[in-house]
Design an enzyme around this catalytic site. Structure first.
Site, PDB file in Angstrom:
ATOM      1  N   HIS A   1      -1.283  -7.340  13.061  1.00 30.92           N
ATOM      2  CA  HIS A   1      -2.366  -8.148  12.423  1.00 30.92           C
ATOM      3  C   HIS A   1      -2.151  -9.651  12.826  1.00 30.92           C
ATOM      4  CE1 HIS A   1      -2.738  -5.091   8.863  1.00 30.92           C
ATOM      5  NE2 HIS A   1      -3.238  -4.903   9.869  1.00 30.92           N
TER       6      HIS A   1
ATOM      7  N   GLN B   1       1.032  -1.310   0.114  1.00 33.09           N
ATOM      8  CA  GLN B   1      -0.038  -0.164  -0.046  1.00 33.09           C
ATOM      9  C   GLN B   1       0.825   1.274  -0.009  1.00 33.09           C
ATOM     10  OE1 GLN B   1      -2.526  -1.446   3.332  1.00 33.09           O
ATOM     11  NE2 GLN B   1      -1.626  -0.060   4.605  1.00 33.09           N
TER      12      GLN B   1
ATOM     13  N   ASN C   1      -4.465  -6.896   4.817  1.00 34.47           N
ATOM     14  CA  ASN C   1      -5.097  -6.320   6.102  1.00 34.47           C
ATOM     15  C   ASN C   1      -6.411  -7.300   6.282  1.00 34.47           C
ATOM     16  OD1 ASN C   1      -4.365  -4.558   4.269  1.00 34.47           O
ATOM     17  ND2 ASN C   1      -4.050  -3.051   5.923  1.00 34.47           N
TER      18      ASN C   1
ATOM     19  N   HIS D   1       0.487   5.307   0.415  1.00 32.98           N
ATOM     20  CA  HIS D   1      -0.761   6.125   1.193  1.00 32.98           C
ATOM     21  C   HIS D   1       0.072   7.075   2.188  1.00 32.98           C
ATOM     22  CE1 HIS D   1      -1.169   3.076   4.833  1.00 32.98           C
ATOM     23  NE2 HIS D   1      -0.093   3.004   4.189  1.00 32.98           N
TER      24      HIS D   1
END
Ligand code: KBG
Length: 500
Positions: free
Chosen positions: A418, A318, A461, A320
């Site tokens: 996670h 990702q 995720n 971001h």
């Protein structure tokens, strides 16, 4: 002290998005639900995302400071840096004690798990697809959050030009986000929280009660059932006895097995097969050719770009902007709009000896058995992470130079949290804790929820997968047919022997 007694159809321990998915489904199915959470309610609507406040949307640093205050260390002491693994460390792991759990501050990234690389074989593909769709609706997941942002379009184009070899559906694309732009004020983003999942329940419902700062200390088993739960009102010290037809425990991948352990429910796989994702991280300053002829406008919005997990690339990418890590250096000379974060999340294989164990002689801050982590990476895990970081460098090279001090490294310690596998779902009670209805083997009325149920190595995720799994479990509690076994209903299942 005598226990005040409460009776309800369902007791849910934990008020994050997974507990909320159970609550919403069960209340809408006619059940009366009592939900308890050890943490405080931080917003008027229970479990709302704290970044929905204007000030935090404009300042990642300020929001980071707020989040840090809500994180509690899980294990009592962290080792010195010399003892830490260079790729991952769980010793400084944290949990969020708050109504709404980690969704009070999460990034909202909600991809589906890859059907072969990440997903468990507990359900047929069509059922996964249907559950994922429902979970996306419940969480408000969408791919177009950043479509209008110039920075997003620039990053997307540069990475697409670099990764031309990636086929659909694994090419560079929009990151699925549980958030939406406010239609009346598009400069603001509304982030989904547990309140989003609760929906109308968050505004009050006659069959739904939420008690904040109520800690479930113990589940009391009588024969094949949980007869009652011992809950303490932390603000008065008053103990409550809750008798429920069904108990759902969904308070995170560490605190869920902790409660079972504290209750003397210790199936052989409890806490074992733990997985966590090593994260490769760097920040770059977008180069001029990526930005294009015009500067990004003020209030442009952040990029949210994704390269999904695939068989050849077992890592989740990702690009971001997110919370700054501890020790991030200030760079007043750099235009903040040009800085982007690259986070690459790796997959590790589940093995029996990777585990969280609970210490019967040491207590955590809430007086429950303290968690201790035993977790090492195999040679194959390490090699996979090295490949992942080579790929991180490739992506960074396509975007711009590293922000000084933010060159590629593994994020240590604590993130991404996670953690999975600790109460894993499976077909066999020796190697799993719950069956595919999320029910603890051998206990008729105890159902679990959360990332701890995910039995497989995974890099993306996990929240969407856990909400999807919770939806199925809640529907089975309401009597929905099990499509995987020719249509049996939950109440027709064969009772399993109580394990000794
Ligand atoms: O970037 C996030 C990421 O989206 C996530 O899921 C993890 O838990 O935390 C990262 C750092 O905030």
């Amino acid at each position: 002290m005598t226990h005040r007694q409460i009776e309800t159809d369902v007791l849910i321990v934990g008020s994050g998005p997974v507990g909320a998915a159970f609550a919403r489904t069960l209340v809408e199915g006619g059940r009366e639900v009592l939900m308890v959470d050890a943490g405080p309610q931080l917003s008027r609507r229970p479990g709302a995302h704290l970044k929905n406040g204007f000030a935090y949307q404009r300042n990642h640093e300020r929001f980071g400071a707020l989040v840090r205050a809500h994180l509690h260390p899980l294990a009592p002491a962290a080792p010195g840096p010399a003892e830490a693994d260079a790729m991952i460390s769980l010793e400084a792991g944290v949990a969020t004690y708050a109504v709404g759990g980690m969704a009070t501050h999460w990034t909202g990234v909600t991809p589906r798990h890859h059907p072969r690389v990440e997903r468990a074989d507990t359900l047929p593909a069509e059922e996964w697809d249907a559950l994922y769709t429902d979970a996306e609706v419940l969480l408000g997941t969408r791919a177009d959050l950043s479509e209008g942002a110039a920075s997003h379009r620039a990053v997307l184009a540069a990475l697409r030009a670099e990764y031309t070899e990636l086929p659909d559906p694994y090419r560079v694309q929009h990151l699925p986000m549980a958030a939406r732009r406010d239609p009346d004020h598009p400069a603001l983003v509304h982030w989904s929280g547990a309140d989003t999942v609760l929906g109308p329940l968050a505004d009050g419902h006659p069959r739904f009660t939420l008690r904040e700062q109520h800690l479930c200390r113990r589940l009391v088993r009588e024969g094949p059932r949980i007869a009652w739960a011992e809950v303490e009102d932390l603000m008065t010290g008053q103990p409550l006895g809750v008798a429920a037809d069904t108990v759902v425990v969904a308070c995170g991948a560490v605190l869920t097995p902790q409660l079972l352990h504290a209750s003397g429910l210790r199936p052989p796989a409890l806490g074992r097969y733990l997985t966590e994702q090593p994260v490769g991280f760097c920040q770059v300053v977008l180069r001029d050719e990526v930005v294009g002829p015009a500067p990004f406008p003020d209030g442009d919005g952040d990029p949210n770009v994704w390269i999904p997990v695939s068989q050849e690339r077992p890592w989740h990418c990702q690009v971001h902007r997110d919370l700054p890590y501890d020790g991030a250096l200030p760079h007043p000379e750099v235009d903040d709009r040009l800085v982007v974060d690259l986070r690459w999340f790796g997959l590790v294989d589940p093995v029996r000896d990777n585990r969280v164990r609970f210490d019967d002689h040491a207590r955590d801050a809430f007086g429950l058995p303290a968690p201790r982590f035993e977790f090492t990476l195999s040679a194959a895990d390490r090699e996979r992470q090295r490949r992942m970081v080579r790929d991180l460098r490739r992506a960074a090279g396509a975007l711009g130079p590293y922000l000084p001090g933010s060159e590629p490294r593994f994020v240590l310690p604590t993130l991404p949290l996670h953690i999975a596998g600790t109460v894993r779902m499976g077909h066999d009670e020796r190697t799993s804790v719950v069956d595919r209805d999320s029910r603890v083997w051998g206990v008729d009325n105890l159902v679990l929820g959360g990332n701890g149920l995910i039995p497989t190595g995974n890099a993306s995720n996990p929240t969407l997968t856990s909400v999807a799994t919770a939806l199925r479990a809640a529907r089975r509690l309401l009597g929905a047919a099990d499509h995987t076994t020719g249509g049996r209903r939950a109440d027709e299942r064969t009772r399993l022997p109580v394990p000794r």
